[in-house]
Design a protein around this motif. Sequence first.
Motif, PDB file in Angstrom:
ATOM      1  N   ALA A  20      13.398  85.085  44.919  1.00 59.31           N
ATOM      2  CA  ALA A  20      13.468  85.449  43.498  1.00 59.31           C
ATOM      3  C   ALA A  20      14.869  85.933  43.166  1.00 59.31           C
ATOM      4  CB  ALA A  20      12.456  86.551  43.186  1.00 59.31           C
ATOM      5  N   GLY A  21      15.297  85.635  41.951  1.00 58.60           N
ATOM      6  CA  GLY A  21      16.528  86.214  41.437  1.00 58.60           C
ATOM      7  C   GLY A  21      16.244  87.655  41.023  1.00 58.60           C
ATOM      8  N   ILE A  22      17.285  88.442  40.869  1.00 61.90           N
ATOM      9  CA  ILE A  22      17.113  89.834  40.466  1.00 61.90           C
ATOM     10  C   ILE A  22      18.149  90.155  39.392  1.00 61.90           C
ATOM     11  CG2 ILE A  22      18.550  90.630  42.397  1.00 61.90           C
ATOM     12  CD1 ILE A  22      16.780  93.159  42.472  1.00 61.90           C
ATOM     13  N   MET A  23      17.705  90.857  38.351  1.00 62.74           N
ATOM     14  CA  MET A  23      18.608  91.214  37.257  1.00 62.74           C
ATOM     15  C   MET A  23      19.318  92.519  37.607  1.00 62.74           C
ATOM     16  SD  MET A  23      16.422  90.181  33.882  1.00 62.74           S
ATOM     17  CE  MET A  23      17.758  90.513  32.759  1.00 62.74           C
ATOM     18  N   LEU A  24      20.637  92.454  37.713  1.00 67.92           N
ATOM     19  CA  LEU A  24      21.440  93.608  38.113  1.00 67.92           C
ATOM     20  C   LEU A  24      22.567  93.852  37.122  1.00 67.92           C
ATOM     21  CD1 LEU A  24      21.866  92.705  41.884  1.00 67.92           C
ATOM     22  CD2 LEU A  24      20.307  94.396  40.947  1.00 67.92           C
ATOM     23  N   THR A  25      23.067  95.080  37.118  1.00 72.20           N
ATOM     24  CA  THR A  25      24.267  95.397  36.345  1.00 72.20           C
ATOM     25  C   THR A  25      25.483  95.241  37.248  1.00 72.20           C
ATOM     26  OG1 THR A  25      24.164  97.740  36.898  1.00 72.20           O
ATOM     27  CG2 THR A  25      22.976  97.042  34.929  1.00 72.20           C
ATOM     28  N   GLY A  26      26.680  95.349  36.688  1.00 78.22           N
ATOM     29  CA  GLY A  26      27.911  95.141  37.441  1.00 78.22           C
ATOM     30  C   GLY A  26      28.115  96.116  38.578  1.00 78.22           C
ATOM     31  N   THR A  27      27.848  97.400  38.338  1.00 75.03           N
ATOM     32  CA  THR A  27      28.065  98.387  39.400  1.00 75.03           C
ATOM     33  C   THR A  27      27.022  98.232  40.512  1.00 75.03           C
ATOM     34  OG1 THR A  27      26.797 100.026  38.152  1.00 75.03           O
ATOM     35  CG2 THR A  27      29.191 100.077  37.912  1.00 75.03           C
ATOM     36  N   GLU A  28      25.833  97.726  40.178  1.00 73.56           N
ATOM     37  CA  GLU A  28      24.821  97.495  41.207  1.00 73.56           C
ATOM     38  C   GLU A  28      25.266  96.383  42.158  1.00 73.56           C
ATOM     39  OE1 GLU A  28      20.650  98.730  39.044  1.00 73.56           O
ATOM     40  OE2 GLU A  28      21.486  96.751  38.636  1.00 73.56           O
ATOM     41  N   LEU A  32      25.900  96.703  46.127  1.00 72.07           N
ATOM     42  CA  LEU A  32      25.189  95.851  47.080  1.00 72.07           C
ATOM     43  C   LEU A  32      26.143  95.131  48.022  1.00 72.07           C
ATOM     44  CD1 LEU A  32      22.349  94.203  44.976  1.00 72.07           C
ATOM     45  CD2 LEU A  32      22.112  95.828  46.841  1.00 72.07           C
ATOM     46  N   ARG A  33      27.253  94.675  47.483  1.00 68.91           N
ATOM     47  CA  ARG A  33      28.231  93.989  48.328  1.00 68.91           C
ATOM     48  C   ARG A  33      28.790  94.926  49.397  1.00 68.91           C
ATOM     49  NH1 ARG A  33      29.069  88.940  46.772  1.00 68.91           N
ATOM     50  NH2 ARG A  33      28.827  88.396  44.588  1.00 68.91           N
ATOM     51  N   ALA A  34      28.784  96.224  49.104  1.00 70.49           N
ATOM     52  CA  ALA A  34      29.225  97.218  50.086  1.00 70.49           C
ATOM     53  C   ALA A  34      28.089  97.592  51.042  1.00 70.49           C
ATOM     54  CB  ALA A  34      29.742  98.456  49.370  1.00 70.49           C
ATOM     55  N   GLY A  35      26.883  97.054  50.822  1.00 73.24           N
ATOM     56  CA  GLY A  35      25.756  97.302  51.707  1.00 73.24           C
ATOM     57  C   GLY A  35      25.048  98.621  51.464  1.00 73.24           C
ATOM     58  N   LYS A  36      25.149  99.161  50.261  1.00 75.01           N
ATOM     59  CA  LYS A  36      24.584 100.474  49.941  1.00 75.01           C
ATOM     60  C   LYS A  36      23.235 100.351  49.249  1.00 75.01           C
ATOM     61  CE  LYS A  36      28.497 102.563  51.032  1.00 75.01           C
ATOM     62  NZ  LYS A  36      28.666 103.344  52.197  1.00 75.01           N
ATOM     63  N   TYR A  61      27.810 103.245  42.548  1.00 75.27           N
ATOM     64  CA  TYR A  61      29.094 102.705  42.971  1.00 75.27           C
ATOM     65  C   TYR A  61      30.123 103.824  43.011  1.00 75.27           C
ATOM     66  CZ  TYR A  61      33.142  99.614  43.130  1.00 75.27           C
ATOM     67  OH  TYR A  61      34.299  98.983  43.495  1.00 75.27           O
ATOM     68  N   SER A  62      30.860 103.912  44.092  1.00 72.86           N
ATOM     69  CA  SER A  62      31.777 105.038  44.295  1.00 72.86           C
ATOM     70  C   SER A  62      32.898 105.092  43.258  1.00 72.86           C
ATOM     71  CB  SER A  62      32.389 104.973  45.697  1.00 72.86           C
ATOM     72  OG  SER A  62      33.079 103.749  45.864  1.00 72.86           O
ATOM     73  N   HIS A  63      33.352 103.937  42.762  1.00 75.46           N
ATOM     74  CA  HIS A  63      34.426 103.911  41.772  1.00 75.46           C
ATOM     75  C   HIS A  63      33.895 103.708  40.361  1.00 75.46           C
ATOM     76  CE1 HIS A  63      37.201 103.960  45.052  1.00 75.46           C
ATOM     77  NE2 HIS A  63      36.771 102.791  45.523  1.00 75.46           N
ATOM     78  N   GLY A  64      32.591 103.921  40.175  1.00 80.28           N
ATOM     79  CA  GLY A  64      31.984 103.748  38.860  1.00 80.28           C
ATOM     80  C   GLY A  64      32.352 104.879  37.919  1.00 80.28           C
ATOM     81  N   VAL A  66      31.264 106.633  33.840  1.00 81.59           N
ATOM     82  CA  VAL A  66      30.047 107.119  33.202  1.00 81.59           C
ATOM     83  C   VAL A  66      29.054 105.981  32.992  1.00 81.59           C
ATOM     84  CG1 VAL A  66      31.144 109.065  32.047  1.00 81.59           C
ATOM     85  CG2 VAL A  66      31.092 106.858  30.923  1.00 81.59           C
ATOM     86  N   ASN A  67      29.491 104.740  33.115  1.00 79.65           N
ATOM     87  CA  ASN A  67      28.615 103.586  32.953  1.00 79.65           C
ATOM     88  C   ASN A  67      27.894 103.211  34.250  1.00 79.65           C
ATOM     89  OD1 ASN A  67      29.437 103.339  30.298  1.00 79.65           O
ATOM     90  ND2 ASN A  67      31.191 102.074  30.858  1.00 79.65           N
ATOM     91  N   ASN A  68      27.946 104.085  35.255  1.00 85.80           N
ATOM     92  CA  ASN A  68      27.278 103.815  36.525  1.00 85.80           C
ATOM     93  C   ASN A  68      25.770 103.712  36.318  1.00 85.80           C
ATOM     94  OD1 ASN A  68      27.581 103.260  39.218  1.00 85.80           O
ATOM     95  ND2 ASN A  68      28.636 105.164  39.681  1.00 85.80           N
ATOM     96  N   HIS A  69      25.084 103.021  37.200  1.00 88.94           N
ATOM     97  CA  HIS A  69      23.654 102.747  37.057  1.00 88.94           C
ATOM     98  C   HIS A  69      22.795 103.865  37.657  1.00 88.94           C
ATOM     99  CE1 HIS A  69      24.692 101.288  41.079  1.00 88.94           C
ATOM    100  NE2 HIS A  69      23.451 101.588  41.398  1.00 88.94           N
ATOM    101  N   ASP A  70      21.521 103.875  37.279  1.00 89.93           N
ATOM    102  CA  ASP A  70      20.529 104.778  37.867  1.00 89.93           C
ATOM    103  C   ASP A  70      20.090 104.161  39.197  1.00 89.93           C
ATOM    104  OD1 ASP A  70      18.517 106.648  38.317  1.00 89.93           O
ATOM    105  OD2 ASP A  70      17.060 105.563  37.085  1.00 89.93           O
ATOM    106  N   PRO A  71      20.170 104.893  40.318  1.00 92.44           N
ATOM    107  CA  PRO A  71      19.884 104.291  41.624  1.00 92.44           C
ATOM    108  C   PRO A  71      18.453 103.779  41.798  1.00 92.44           C
ATOM    109  CG  PRO A  71      21.019 106.372  41.891  1.00 92.44           C
ATOM    110  CD  PRO A  71      20.697 106.251  40.449  1.00 92.44           C
ATOM    111  N   LEU A  72      17.471 104.383  41.143  1.00 93.86           N
ATOM    112  CA  LEU A  72      16.082 104.001  41.357  1.00 93.86           C
ATOM    113  C   LEU A  72      15.437 103.277  40.175  1.00 93.86           C
ATOM    114  CD1 LEU A  72      14.684 107.067  43.299  1.00 93.86           C
ATOM    115  CD2 LEU A  72      15.038 104.765  44.149  1.00 93.86           C
TER     116      LEU A  72
END
Length: 134
Positions: A20-28, A32-36, A61-64, A66-72
């Motif tokens: 399945a595809g998954i809908m993500l934001t940019g910081t997510e 993910l690419r960093a394996g977090k 995201y560490s360099h995010g 105020v537009n960073n995402h909610d982790p859960l």
Amino acid sequence: MEIKNRSAYFEYYIDDKYIAGIMLTGTEVKSLRAGKASFNDSYCVFNKNELWIKSFHIAEYSHGTVNNHDPLRERKLLLQARELKKLQAKIKEKGYTIVPLRLFFNEKNLAKVEIGLGKGKKLHDEREMNRFVK
């Protein structure tokens, strides 16, 4: 880059698998690419004929900014309509659930989630069983 849910195979008998595809934001995506990410107790549910993944933790995201995402936050999974209908029919049977198995990036660099239709195993403590067998 691939993140696996090892506990899913321990806790469930996996019958069918879907990509399945998954809908993500940019910081997510960057996180993910960093394996977090972590699959701890994550599962999938239907809401208005759409499949959503719950309790899937993607670290901020560490360099995010105020537009960073909610982790859960809940994230929508993208499947074809016939696959969704097939999964909904199976979920109505007793004991079946949809669990995420792994997250990966395909050859087009799109985030994909492999989900499995699983039936829960009877988990028990082996030490308790061995106490009676002598």
